[in-house]
Design a protein around this motif. Structure first.
Motif, PDB file in Angstrom:
ATOM      1  N   GLY A 134       0.815  -1.215   0.000  1.00 43.26           N
ATOM      2  CA  GLY A 134       0.000   0.000   0.000  1.00 43.26           C
ATOM      3  C   GLY A 134       0.847   1.262   0.000  1.00 43.26           C
ATOM      4  N   LEU A 135       1.930   1.247   0.775  1.00 42.85           N
ATOM      5  CA  LEU A 135       2.832   2.396   0.777  1.00 42.85           C
ATOM      6  C   LEU A 135       3.509   2.577  -0.581  1.00 42.85           C
ATOM      7  CD1 LEU A 135       4.518   2.194   4.294  1.00 42.85           C
ATOM      8  CD2 LEU A 135       2.900   3.904   3.471  1.00 42.85           C
ATOM      9  N   MET A 136       3.869   1.486  -1.228  1.00 37.94           N
ATOM     10  CA  MET A 136       4.495   1.592  -2.560  1.00 37.94           C
ATOM     11  C   MET A 136       3.520   2.177  -3.574  1.00 37.94           C
ATOM     12  SD  MET A 136       7.604   0.946  -2.366  1.00 37.94           S
ATOM     13  CE  MET A 136       7.896   1.045  -4.113  1.00 37.94           C
ATOM     14  N   ILE A 137       2.249   1.828  -3.466  1.00 40.76           N
ATOM     15  CA  ILE A 137       1.248   2.418  -4.359  1.00 40.76           C
ATOM     16  C   ILE A 137       1.159   3.927  -4.126  1.00 40.76           C
ATOM     17  CG2 ILE A 137      -1.243   2.537  -4.805  1.00 40.76           C
ATOM     18  CD1 ILE A 137      -1.326  -0.491  -4.434  1.00 40.76           C
ATOM     19  N   LEU A 138       1.174   4.345  -2.853  1.00 42.84           N
ATOM     20  CA  LEU A 138       1.148   5.775  -2.548  1.00 42.84           C
ATOM     21  C   LEU A 138       2.390   6.494  -3.065  1.00 42.84           C
ATOM     22  CD1 LEU A 138      -0.300   5.825   1.078  1.00 42.84           C
ATOM     23  CD2 LEU A 138      -1.382   6.665  -1.007  1.00 42.84           C
ATOM     24  N   VAL A 139       3.551   5.849  -2.949  1.00 37.39           N
ATOM     25  CA  VAL A 139       4.795   6.448  -3.448  1.00 37.39           C
ATOM     26  C   VAL A 139       4.731   6.610  -4.963  1.00 37.39           C
ATOM     27  CG1 VAL A 139       7.257   5.991  -3.794  1.00 37.39           C
ATOM     28  CG2 VAL A 139       6.258   5.736  -1.534  1.00 37.39           C
ATOM     29  N   LYS A 140       4.263   5.582  -5.661  1.00 37.48           N
ATOM     30  CA  LYS A 140       4.164   5.669  -7.122  1.00 37.48           C
ATOM     31  C   LYS A 140       3.187   6.760  -7.540  1.00 37.48           C
ATOM     32  CE  LYS A 140       5.447   0.943  -8.266  1.00 37.48           C
ATOM     33  NZ  LYS A 140       5.009  -0.331  -8.845  1.00 37.48           N
ATOM     34  N   ARG A 141       2.070   6.868  -6.849  1.00 39.65           N
ATOM     35  CA  ARG A 141       1.082   7.892  -7.177  1.00 39.65           C
ATOM     36  C   ARG A 141       1.666   9.288  -6.938  1.00 39.65           C
ATOM     37  NH1 ARG A 141      -4.168   7.214  -4.005  1.00 39.65           N
ATOM     38  NH2 ARG A 141      -4.166   5.262  -5.158  1.00 39.65           N
ATOM     39  N   THR A 142       2.391   9.440  -5.838  1.00 40.57           N
ATOM     40  CA  THR A 142       2.998  10.735  -5.534  1.00 40.57           C
ATOM     41  C   THR A 142       4.058  11.099  -6.563  1.00 40.57           C
ATOM     42  OG1 THR A 142       2.609  10.367  -3.181  1.00 40.57           O
ATOM     43  CG2 THR A 142       4.218  12.055  -3.772  1.00 40.57           C
ATOM     44  N   LEU A 143       4.901  10.128  -6.928  1.00 42.35           N
ATOM     45  CA  LEU A 143       5.923  10.390  -7.935  1.00 42.35           C
ATOM     46  C   LEU A 143       5.313  10.717  -9.293  1.00 42.35           C
ATOM     47  CD1 LEU A 143       8.652   7.717  -7.112  1.00 42.35           C
ATOM     48  CD2 LEU A 143       8.812  10.192  -6.848  1.00 42.35           C
ATOM     49  N   LYS A 144       4.215  10.089  -9.603  1.00 38.61           N
ATOM     50  CA  LYS A 144       3.554  10.347 -10.879  1.00 38.61           C
ATOM     51  C   LYS A 144       2.995  11.769 -10.930  1.00 38.61           C
ATOM     52  CE  LYS A 144       0.655   7.674 -13.946  1.00 38.61           C
ATOM     53  NZ  LYS A 144      -0.347   6.603 -14.021  1.00 38.61           N
ATOM     54  N   SER A 145       2.507  12.253  -9.789  1.00 39.75           N
ATOM     55  CA  SER A 145       1.926  13.595  -9.763  1.00 39.75           C
ATOM     56  C   SER A 145       2.984  14.690  -9.639  1.00 39.75           C
ATOM     57  CB  SER A 145       0.938  13.717  -8.612  1.00 39.75           C
ATOM     58  OG  SER A 145       1.610  13.672  -7.382  1.00 39.75           O
ATOM     59  N   MET A 146       4.225  14.325  -9.378  1.00 37.85           N
ATOM     60  CA  MET A 146       5.290  15.320  -9.266  1.00 37.85           C
ATOM     61  C   MET A 146       5.855  15.614 -10.652  1.00 37.85           C
ATOM     62  SD  MET A 146       7.404  14.144  -5.894  1.00 37.85           S
ATOM     63  CE  MET A 146       8.705  15.286  -6.231  1.00 37.85           C
ATOM     64  N   ASN A 147       5.428  16.705 -11.221  1.00 42.77           N
ATOM     65  CA  ASN A 147       6.008  17.142 -12.474  1.00 42.77           C
ATOM     66  C   ASN A 147       6.196  18.644 -12.419  1.00 42.77           C
ATOM     67  OD1 ASN A 147       3.446  18.127 -12.782  1.00 42.77           O
ATOM     68  ND2 ASN A 147       2.851  16.679 -14.362  1.00 42.77           N
ATOM     69  N   PHE A 148       7.021  19.124 -13.289  1.00 42.69           N
ATOM     70  CA  PHE A 148       7.350  20.534 -13.275  1.00 42.69           C
ATOM     71  C   PHE A 148       6.778  21.253 -14.487  1.00 42.69           C
ATOM     72  CE2 PHE A 148      10.652  18.402 -10.835  1.00 42.69           C
ATOM     73  CZ  PHE A 148      10.554  19.096  -9.642  1.00 42.69           C
ATOM     74  N   THR A 149       5.676  20.752 -15.018  1.00 42.34           N
ATOM     75  CA  THR A 149       5.117  21.378 -16.207  1.00 42.34           C
ATOM     76  C   THR A 149       4.550  22.752 -15.898  1.00 42.34           C
ATOM     77  OG1 THR A 149       3.033  20.229 -15.821  1.00 42.34           O
ATOM     78  CG2 THR A 149       4.593  19.187 -17.332  1.00 42.34           C
ATOM     79  N   ARG A 150       3.983  22.938 -14.709  1.00 39.89           N
ATOM     80  CA  ARG A 150       3.448  24.254 -14.377  1.00 39.89           C
ATOM     81  C   ARG A 150       4.564  25.286 -14.281  1.00 39.89           C
ATOM     82  NH1 ARG A 150       1.171  21.682  -9.827  1.00 39.89           N
ATOM     83  NH2 ARG A 150      -0.171  20.127 -10.698  1.00 39.89           N
ATOM     84  N   THR A 151       5.667  24.894 -13.657  1.00 39.22           N
ATOM     85  CA  THR A 151       6.802  25.805 -13.557  1.00 39.22           C
ATOM     86  C   THR A 151       7.376  26.091 -14.933  1.00 39.22           C
ATOM     87  OG1 THR A 151       7.308  24.863 -11.401  1.00 39.22           O
ATOM     88  CG2 THR A 151       9.035  26.164 -12.451  1.00 39.22           C
ATOM     89  N   LEU A 152       7.512  25.056 -15.746  1.00 45.57           N
ATOM     90  CA  LEU A 152       8.042  25.233 -17.090  1.00 45.57           C
ATOM     91  C   LEU A 152       7.114  26.102 -17.925  1.00 45.57           C
ATOM     92  CD1 LEU A 152      10.320  24.435 -19.016  1.00 45.57           C
ATOM     93  CD2 LEU A 152       8.969  22.457 -19.663  1.00 45.57           C
ATOM     94  N   ASP A 153       5.807  25.908 -17.795  1.00 43.21           N
ATOM     95  CA  ASP A 153       4.858  26.734 -18.531  1.00 43.21           C
ATOM     96  C   ASP A 153       4.885  28.184 -18.062  1.00 43.21           C
ATOM     97  OD1 ASP A 153       4.065  24.630 -20.080  1.00 43.21           O
ATOM     98  OD2 ASP A 153       2.273  24.165 -18.891  1.00 43.21           O
ATOM     99  N   ALA A 154       5.151  28.385 -16.775  1.00 39.46           N
ATOM    100  CA  ALA A 154       5.239  29.757 -16.271  1.00 39.46           C
ATOM    101  C   ALA A 154       6.492  30.455 -16.788  1.00 39.46           C
ATOM    102  CB  ALA A 154       5.228  29.762 -14.746  1.00 39.46           C
ATOM    103  N   LEU A 155       7.583  29.699 -16.897  1.00 39.41           N
ATOM    104  CA  LEU A 155       8.833  30.290 -17.376  1.00 39.41           C
ATOM    105  C   LEU A 155       8.854  30.451 -18.888  1.00 39.41           C
ATOM    106  CD1 LEU A 155      11.410  28.429 -15.120  1.00 39.41           C
ATOM    107  CD2 LEU A 155      10.641  30.784 -14.922  1.00 39.41           C
ATOM    108  N   ILE A 156       8.435  29.413 -19.592  1.00 37.05           N
ATOM    109  CA  ILE A 156       8.450  29.422 -21.056  1.00 37.05           C
ATOM    110  C   ILE A 156       7.054  29.050 -21.533  1.00 37.05           C
ATOM    111  CG2 ILE A 156       9.538  28.500 -23.131  1.00 37.05           C
ATOM    112  CD1 ILE A 156      11.877  27.624 -21.295  1.00 37.05           C
TER     113      ILE A 156
END
Length: 126
Positions: free
Chosen positions: A98-120
């Motif tokens: 169960g913890l591994m599923i939570l870790v995978k879900r958290t890692l999947k949601s961690m992206n920097f597209t919002r920051t990249l879209d704000a910069l460029i």
């Protein structure tokens, strides 16, 4: 005339040099302040990581003690020892899964597209 223009050029060179020196000092102070802030953030981050590791160790210990207490109670109630140990192991492996599923879900949601879209900004947003 050449002496007057020479003096004027010297005054301009000195004033430009003073302006350059002033900007260098200002930039050095700003960078010094940034370095100081970075040191504070690193020290605070290291302290936070240490505290989180301590909390994780205590939580794991408490979880294992809880499983052991349930296993002892089940054994005292008449269940066989191998069965109680097996159930405890299954519960532990299930919680790890169960913890591994939570870790995978958290890692999947961690992206920097919002920051990249704000910069460029992309062409679609323009």
């Amino acid at each position: 005339m050449s002496q007057a223009s020479s003096e004027q050029a010297t005054e301009q060179a000195i004033s430009f040099e003073q302006v350059t020196q002033t900007h260098k000092l200002w930039f050095k102070r700003v960078l010094g302040l940034g370095a100081l802030e970075a040191k504070i953030w690193v020290a605070s981050g290291a302290q936070l990581v240490a505290l989180m590791c301590g909390a994780a160790v205590l939580l794991v210990t408490a979880w294992l003690l809880l499983i052991a207490a349930v296993a002892v109670i089940a054994w005292q109630a008449g269940f066989s020892l191998p069965l109680t140990l097996f159930v405890g192991a299954v519960i532990t492996l299930g919680s790890a899964y169960g913890l591994m599923i939570l870790v995978k879900r958290t890692l999947k949601s961690m992206n920097f597209t919002r920051t990249l879209d704000a910069l460029i900004p992309s062409d679609e947003e323009d």
